[in-house]
Design an enzyme around this catalytic site. Structure first.
Site, PDB file in Angstrom:
ATOM      1  N   ASN C 106     -24.210 -11.215  -2.944  1.00  0.00           N
ATOM      2  CA  ASN C 106     -24.680 -12.103  -1.871  1.00  0.00           C
ATOM      3  C   ASN C 106     -23.809 -13.346  -1.750  1.00  0.00           C
ATOM      4  OD1 ASN C 106     -26.796 -10.643  -0.859  1.00  0.00           O
ATOM      5  ND2 ASN C 106     -28.387 -11.704  -2.038  1.00  0.00           N
TER       6      ASN C 106
ATOM      7  N   PHE D  50     -34.964 -18.844  -4.136  1.00  0.00           N
ATOM      8  CA  PHE D  50     -34.868 -17.532  -3.509  1.00  0.00           C
ATOM      9  C   PHE D  50     -33.567 -17.472  -2.706  1.00  0.00           C
ATOM     10  CE2 PHE D  50     -39.203 -18.779  -4.133  1.00  0.00           C
ATOM     11  CZ  PHE D  50     -39.810 -17.648  -4.656  1.00  0.00           C
ATOM     12  N   GLU D  51     -32.880 -16.342  -2.837  1.00  0.00           N
ATOM     13  CA  GLU D  51     -31.540 -16.228  -2.251  1.00  0.00           C
ATOM     14  C   GLU D  51     -31.492 -16.368  -0.741  1.00  0.00           C
ATOM     15  OE1 GLU D  51     -30.134 -12.422  -3.803  1.00  0.00           O
ATOM     16  OE2 GLU D  51     -31.600 -12.833  -5.374  1.00  0.00           O
ATOM     17  N   CYS D  52     -32.591 -16.071  -0.073  1.00  0.00           N
ATOM     18  CA  CYS D  52     -32.607 -16.185   1.382  1.00  0.00           C
ATOM     19  C   CYS D  52     -32.444 -17.644   1.817  1.00  0.00           C
ATOM     20  CB  CYS D  52     -33.883 -15.593   1.951  1.00  0.00           C
ATOM     21  SG  CYS D  52     -35.389 -16.287   1.232  1.00  0.00           S
ATOM     22  N   GLY D  53     -32.667 -18.573   0.854  1.00  0.00           N
ATOM     23  CA  GLY D  53     -32.513 -19.982   1.190  1.00  0.00           C
ATOM     24  C   GLY D  53     -33.795 -20.780   1.036  1.00  0.00           C
TER      25      GLY D  53
END
Lengths: 252, 307, 307, 252
Positions: C106, D50-53
């Site tokens: 990612n 969380f990686e989504c931001g």
């Protein structure tokens, strides 16, 4: 007596450099007014960028002293960070940028850092701000200066914002992939790069400022682009646009 | 969550030491934490390294007060007046002391902070090529792009890691969660890069106000070391939606700081002779009232409901 | 400003060509532009290169429909089910066609998009060292940090420049100015990097609504090439504040796509046999009603007034 | 009959790995529940990323299927981009991260990419997502796996997420400056690196799972840390916290 001031002519000359649909770093004072005039005349889809992290479709409604002032925030098209707006400048999305400066030389290099050299300066100027970045990475650089021999010099003492460097292919050789000075708009004339070296030449002289006077006020032996003429005076439409923005007559 | 509320005096005493690298002008000409600038001068802090892309007046005051040993900046002056007189005296004459100048452009300074924020070894940028900034700042190196077969020089900008970032914001809770809006300058990069973050909040609100809009949080609360509640902490600079810019204050400062004596008198009047920011606000009086934004132009509603 | 409103069919026909590199999953598991995925399948687009940090189901459908020639991604599957059956068939058996897989994490994918957005020659990152991703993606190079005297290997991630980024947003005006809120994934990097940006707006609003809150603008309107008005364009993925996730839809897809025949039947039922997104919404019927978020949890007011 | 399920024990064991004030990539399902338990017991100031931001102080109030679901947005502490949350991971601000995987080996390397090699895989797994980044750059990696011989293997076929690589100084030699596996929490035991090679050893075995069984179910010759004991069962306080979060008994 002319129906416009020198500054009004400079604003309108600057406005003419902005093309429709372009993304332009506009800066404060004269350039932002020029942006407004361009939007109201020939460039309704131009977008203004500001280094603090703003984009605008139309200039602010109230007087700005700095680009970060509240009227520039209200109704902005994008409020973000410096990294984003200058990042897309590096990405090639910015067509043009306006900057000023203390000194500019025959190849369009601009000094806003040190007079007398960086080691032991006689005058410490404020520095680049975003000017070096705009000069390096926008597709066209538009400089606005007062036209005096100590400002338009043979060679600047310090290159804050690169123009053509030593001229010819020097800018590309330094690794700059695009850009360079497209026009220098002064209170006496408009200079543009011309010839294989990209040296600044007289492109047009403002009404009331003969070519000889312009040459005299330039710190290098200024040559003239064949066919150089008087700068076209503002049209009625241009003046109407300017007066619609400069309602208080600040530039009159 | 940990209560991080502190007084201005405490936060400056505990959070900013002699010799620290400090970001004070992350918002460019807006949201400059002048209250901390004044308190640093009152507390006699020395040998600071100022880190700023631009600094409208604030840095000039710290130069004049002898607090600064070095500056890593793109622009130092006074936007209303142009030149910074104290900055000039320091660089040109060593008055009141010599300072080291590390020249940057706005973009390269932003990239240096981003490199520090994100733990990058450096940021490769295509600005500054051909500029004498490369000569006057030896930290910047030009190297061939190793991924390109053609000549492709790139400037490697090393990380610039501040000890402290001081950020003025519209509102925060006592735990360090803050809302900042309008143009953001390098606020995010500075806060994420710095070891410590000192927040100056114009208003202290309940945590639920901040949590109602996590997109207006520019840096996470866990990075914040102290929260100071001082209305108009950014005066004379503007704060989007709350305070207009006090241009007359800048102009007056510019005029009076032209000579060293004039600056010292200005300093006595506005900083040394004023015990704290409450007294400063009182001294401004109705002038501050006139700077308060009273209109309302609210952001369109945004819903975060989940069901 | 230029009116950029287009139908879904027009925007996909004019904006995404065979062989284009397309970002479809910039929001990670939220705001995935499924309406465009379905339309790409209906229009029979071929040889796409999918660029995505993660892609919850959407990429798997495009693999199964034979639209994809290559994928540059960190994760391809179905979050509810895990493995992507069509992705497996394509990579393991070349069914319905072979695909080139460019592995990323990612972070490295985000950095590759940022490098493209900001015109960087590459991004130097400290992830992936020791990972076999370095072996299976030859675009990634390991080089010594030239600013360090000690051993300091760094991964250089080259820019990944999409031809098109497709972004589903809560609201936009017809000129391409858009509001997006909640977690942003790589929406900003993707939009700034791409040559063209296609916006799918759940709602079309007056320009003043967008201009009332420029901080909710994640990418500037001048980067947008087309605006499509399609409510629930992101179904079955969620849209912060408007639509819940349709987990049952994902589970059903996962189950039915286990075998190729089952996938083809699913595709006929939900994509090829459905002429457009209005028909798709109609087919969902009350199920879509149930997914609509009806509660209200509004962001605290933010003032942008200037006086 | 125990008063807790295996999964509940795993959640509580995972919660014990989170220290107060830490910033942790928590991931979905079991880890996010563990984060909630830790917050309610010994780590009230832990922060979840969380990686989504997103960053959160407390877990979402409603069931999450993905980290980007609406309940995870509502009341978040920070909503931003992937670059920011993973950027500060690289910057060293993240103490720990939880990841799962198809395979893990004796040095804690994890495969979530290819079974049978990248060239001609027999199974294409979804890939890294953020796992490789979390494994490379957080200060401690916490892995959660089902304990079967084909999952806990001598050497993974593909290193998606680096652990100790070949063991000893290999991780540092590869250029990774910090991190590595701190604990592997399985349905039978907890393994931790031990000794100069950092090989995974049996650190504790769950009630009902004898060390011999754990060794049998491990694909390499599993050694035991001196003093390894039974995993302490959940305390009443831990179970109360878990039940306060898992109101519907999903993990029971």
């Amino acid at each position: 007596m002319p129906a416009y001031s020198t500054q009004e002519l400079m604003i309108i000359a600057a406005a003419r450099e902005i093309r429709d649909g372009e993304v332009v770093f506009v800066g404060m004072r004269l350039p932002i007014t020029a942006f407004g005039v361009a939007r109201l005349t020939h460039a309704p889809n131009a977008v203004g960028l500001f280094e603090c992290g703003l984009a605008r479709h139309a200039p602010a409604q109230d007087m700005l002293y700095t680009m970060s002032d509240p009227p520039n925030q209200l109704g902005a098209a994008w409020a973000t960070g410096l990294t984003q707006v200058m990042g897309i400048l590096q990405g090639g999305w910015v067509h043009a940028g306006f900057i000023g400066g203390a000194e500019i030389d025959r190849f369009g290099n601009i000094n806003t850092s040190y007079i007398g050299g960086a080691e032991k300066p006689t005058v410490k100027l404020p520095g680049s701000g975003g000017a070096a970045d705009i000069a390096a990475m926008s597709h066209r650089l538009l400089a606005i200066m007062n036209h005096e021999p100590h400002r338009l010099v043979e060679r600047v003492g310090y290159v804050t914002s690169p123009g053509g460097l030593a001229g010819g292919g020097a800018r590309r050789a330094a690794g700059l992939r695009r850009g360079g000075v497209a026009a220098v708009i002064t209170d006496r004339a408009i200079l543009r790069p011309h010839g294989p070296q990209g040296e600044l030449h007289l492109a047009s002289f403002h009404p009331g400022h003969a070519p000889e006077e312009v040459r005299e006020k330039t710190g290098w032996s200024l040559r003239t682009i064949p066919g150089a003429t008087e700068t076209p005076p503002p049209t009625a439409e241009e003046m109407a646009a300017l007066h619609a923005i400069d309602r208080e007559g600040f530039w009159r | 969550m940990i209560d991080k509320l502190a007084t201005l005096q405490q936060a400056v005493r505990d959070g900013i030491g002699d010799g620290d690298a400090v970001v004070l002008g992350a918002g460019l000409e807006a949201a400059i934490p002048f209250a901390v600038v004044f308190e640093l001068i009152r507390q006699g802090r020395r040998d600071l390294e100022l880190v700023a892309p631009i600094s409208d007046g604030a840095a000039d005051m710290l130069f004049g007060a002898g607090c600064v040993g070095a500056v890593s900046a793109a622009w130092v002056g006074n936007v209303s007046g142009g030149l910074g007189h104290n900055y000039r005296r320091a660089v040109e004459q060593g008055v009141p002391r010599n300072v080291v100048v590390n020249d940057y452009s706005n973009f390269s300074l932003g990239m240096a902070l981003m490199a520090a924020a994100y733990g990058m070894p450096y940021m490769p940028v295509r600005s500054l090529l051909g500029s004498d900034i490369l000569a006057s700042n030896p930290a910047l190196k030009v190297l061939q792009n190793p991924l390109s077969d053609e000549a492709d020089p790139v400037v490697l900008v090393p990380p610039l890691k501040p000890d402290v970032a001081v950020l003025a914001v519209q509102r925060a809770d006592r735990f360090g969660n803050a809302h900042l809006w309008g143009s953001l300058g390098v606020a995010q990069e500075a806060a994420l890069a710095a070891d410590r973050v000192l927040v100056l909040a114009d208003e202290i609100v309940e945590p639920g106000v901040i949590a109602s809009d996590p997109n207006r949080v520019v840096f996470p609360g866990f990075k914040v070391s102290a929260v100071v509640h001082e209305p108009a902490a950014q005066h004379p600079s503007p704060m989007t939606g709350i305070w207009k810019r006090d241009t007359e204050f800048y102009t007056d400062y510019h005029r009076r700081s032209r000579e060293r004596d004039g600056f010292l008198a200005w300093l006595e009047e506005w900083v040394l002779g004023v015990p704290d920011h409450a007294a400063y606000r009182a001294k401004l009086g109705s002038r501050l009232d006139d700077l308060r934004i009273r209109g309302s132009a609210l952001a369109a509603p945004a819903n975060f409901a989940a069901s």
